[in-house]
Write a protein that holds these residues in place. Sequence first.
Motif, PDB file in Angstrom:
ATOM      1  N   ALA A 128       0.811  -1.223   0.000  1.00 29.48           N
ATOM      2  CA  ALA A 128       0.000   0.000   0.000  1.00 29.48           C
ATOM      3  C   ALA A 128       0.841   1.269   0.000  1.00 29.48           C
ATOM      4  N   GLY A 129       2.059   1.188  -0.538  1.00 28.51           N
ATOM      5  CA  GLY A 129       2.885   2.381  -0.673  1.00 28.51           C
ATOM      6  C   GLY A 129       3.287   3.020   0.630  1.00 28.51           C
ATOM      7  N   GLN A 130       3.354   2.223   1.722  1.00 24.35           N
ATOM      8  CA  GLN A 130       3.551   2.840   3.024  1.00 24.35           C
ATOM      9  C   GLN A 130       4.926   3.479   3.195  1.00 24.35           C
ATOM     10  N   LEU A 131       5.931   3.009   2.461  1.00 26.77           N
ATOM     11  CA  LEU A 131       7.236   3.669   2.548  1.00 26.77           C
ATOM     12  C   LEU A 131       7.346   4.830   1.575  1.00 26.77           C
ATOM     13  N   GLN A 147       3.924   7.996   9.895  1.00 29.91           N
ATOM     14  CA  GLN A 147       3.235   7.746   8.638  1.00 29.91           C
ATOM     15  C   GLN A 147       2.028   8.679   8.560  1.00 29.91           C
ATOM     16  N   HIS A 148       1.879   9.330   7.400  1.00 30.39           N
ATOM     17  CA  HIS A 148       0.798  10.313   7.240  1.00 30.39           C
ATOM     18  C   HIS A 148       0.120  10.052   5.900  1.00 30.39           C
ATOM     19  N   LYS A 149      -0.820   9.099   5.917  1.00 31.21           N
ATOM     20  CA  LYS A 149      -1.516   8.700   4.698  1.00 31.21           C
ATOM     21  C   LYS A 149      -2.779   9.519   4.474  1.00 31.21           C
ATOM     22  N   TYR A 150      -3.548   9.714   5.535  1.00 32.47           N
ATOM     23  CA  TYR A 150      -4.777  10.487   5.463  1.00 32.47           C
ATOM     24  C   TYR A 150      -4.575  11.812   6.172  1.00 32.47           C
ATOM     25  N   LEU A 183      13.666  -2.746   6.973  1.00 29.49           N
ATOM     26  CA  LEU A 183      12.236  -2.977   6.814  1.00 29.49           C
ATOM     27  C   LEU A 183      11.407  -2.339   7.919  1.00 29.49           C
ATOM     28  N   ARG A 184      12.049  -1.814   8.911  1.00 30.73           N
ATOM     29  CA  ARG A 184      11.347  -1.367  10.115  1.00 30.73           C
ATOM     30  C   ARG A 184      10.943   0.099  10.015  1.00 30.73           C
ATOM     31  N   ILE A 185       9.756   0.406  10.522  1.00 33.50           N
ATOM     32  CA  ILE A 185       9.286   1.778  10.652  1.00 33.50           C
ATOM     33  C   ILE A 185       9.290   2.099  12.138  1.00 33.50           C
ATOM     34  N   THR A 383      -5.782  -0.409   1.219  1.00 32.98           N
ATOM     35  CA  THR A 383      -5.082  -0.376  -0.058  1.00 32.98           C
ATOM     36  C   THR A 383      -4.302   0.919  -0.216  1.00 32.98           C
ATOM     37  N   THR A 384      -3.576   1.018  -1.325  1.00 35.51           N
ATOM     38  CA  THR A 384      -2.836   2.239  -1.611  1.00 35.51           C
ATOM     39  C   THR A 384      -3.767   3.440  -1.696  1.00 35.51           C
ATOM     40  N   ALA A 385      -4.941   3.245  -2.294  1.00 36.45           N
ATOM     41  CA  ALA A 385      -5.897   4.353  -2.439  1.00 36.45           C
ATOM     42  C   ALA A 385      -6.557   4.724  -1.120  1.00 36.45           C
TER      43      ALA A 385
END
Length: 449
Positions: A128-131, A147-150, A183-185, A383-385
């Motif tokens: 989901a494009g998290q990186l 992480q700032h997706k929304y 791989l770690r956040i 998901t990515t979206a």
Amino acid sequence: MSEPIASVSAGIGSAGRGRPSAPRFRAFTARDLDTLAKRAGLSAMDQLALRAVAAVLPFRTNSYVVDELIDWSRPLADPVFRLTFPQPGMLSAPDLARMTRLVAGQAPSAEVRRAANAVRAGLNPHPAGQLDLNGATLDGRPVPGVQHKYAETALVFPRQGQTCHAYCTYCFRWPQFVGQPELRIATDDADDALAYVRAHPEITSVLLTGGDPLVMTAEVLRRYIEPLLEIDSVQSVRVGTRALTFWPYRFVTDPDADALLRLFAKVVPRGRHLAVVVHLTHPQELRPEIARTALRRILDTGAVVRCQGPVVRGINDDPAVWAELWNTVTRLGAVPYYQFVERDTGPRDYFAVPLVRAYEIFRDAYAQVSGLARTVRGPVMSTTAGKVCVDGAADIAGTRVLVLHLVQARVPDLVGRPFFAAYDPTAIWLTDLRPAFGAEEFLPGLPTA
């Protein structure tokens, strides 16, 4: 009714006063796998296969899960055993054969590690494009562990919370636990994460996650929570955890259990919402009285407990299981929140349920609960979206389609608007679907034929 938080500390650990004694946490890792597998009655070959899987994917459980949650008279059919112990099918047949040869042959650890890393690279460790898409920057520099997706929500991954009391076999955050730092956040700097939140007033909700932030001491957690209460734009604080059912003593008899609950109790009087987001997979996890005691104590702080988990093949892919789970948590005072689809990462091919079947499970369970439990949303794909909910199937102009909508989205204008995909009973993820009737706007980059 549980005791008020301010008065409980004197009674903790005193079985004579009716309170549970304080057990010592004991973790079991891959080193203990043979002993535990023998307890399950597994053959030597099956034990070897479990060790091979554990060389690639994380294994960690604890004495509470082993002694209180698993039915050892039927371990292979037990949902919590399948939930916490490696299963041979979690790796593809070629990968399992390769890892089994290396483990059986006692290959050098460096060789085993190289082979494991190669397998992990093929398991989509960061979906989901998290990186690439979710990373945060402040003054032109990255802010690790945020992480700032929304727009309105920020996720913070404290370094001290980069483990769990026990690991789920299907965990979509398995890369956090496999010993590959790339791989770690995680953030080493609470001040840096908090500065990012202050600089972005559109962030109204902060989720502390991991791993599990409740493996941290109350004092370390305080360094994250209390400053958030000084930021006017933050309206809610969320804490994601597995501790309620994998180590409920965290809220009852651990040395700083009362300090943790006092910290929770500071949030609501400051005009903020505190959500303890509990990951739950099966009602069996809530049957011990200690888990119910822990839940009551959390609720006494003013927190709202929201329960979520994925539908997983071989563990809970049964409407009766979900109906019991949602009815139970509602009766105990918690809120059913999300039923997720197993993410497209790690051993998802082993655990995945087709989207059509996931919807049928959700629908049939939903029909068995009262309106109070129908707060749950699902089945939902992260998901990515954004978070895509499967709403069922329909016929439009003679074409069978799946009806979907975005519960949450990178593009806020897309939230809540229905869209369609060609009906496919075998699809297990959004990328398996073909858009229909103009859904390309919602599903950019997916195949159209």
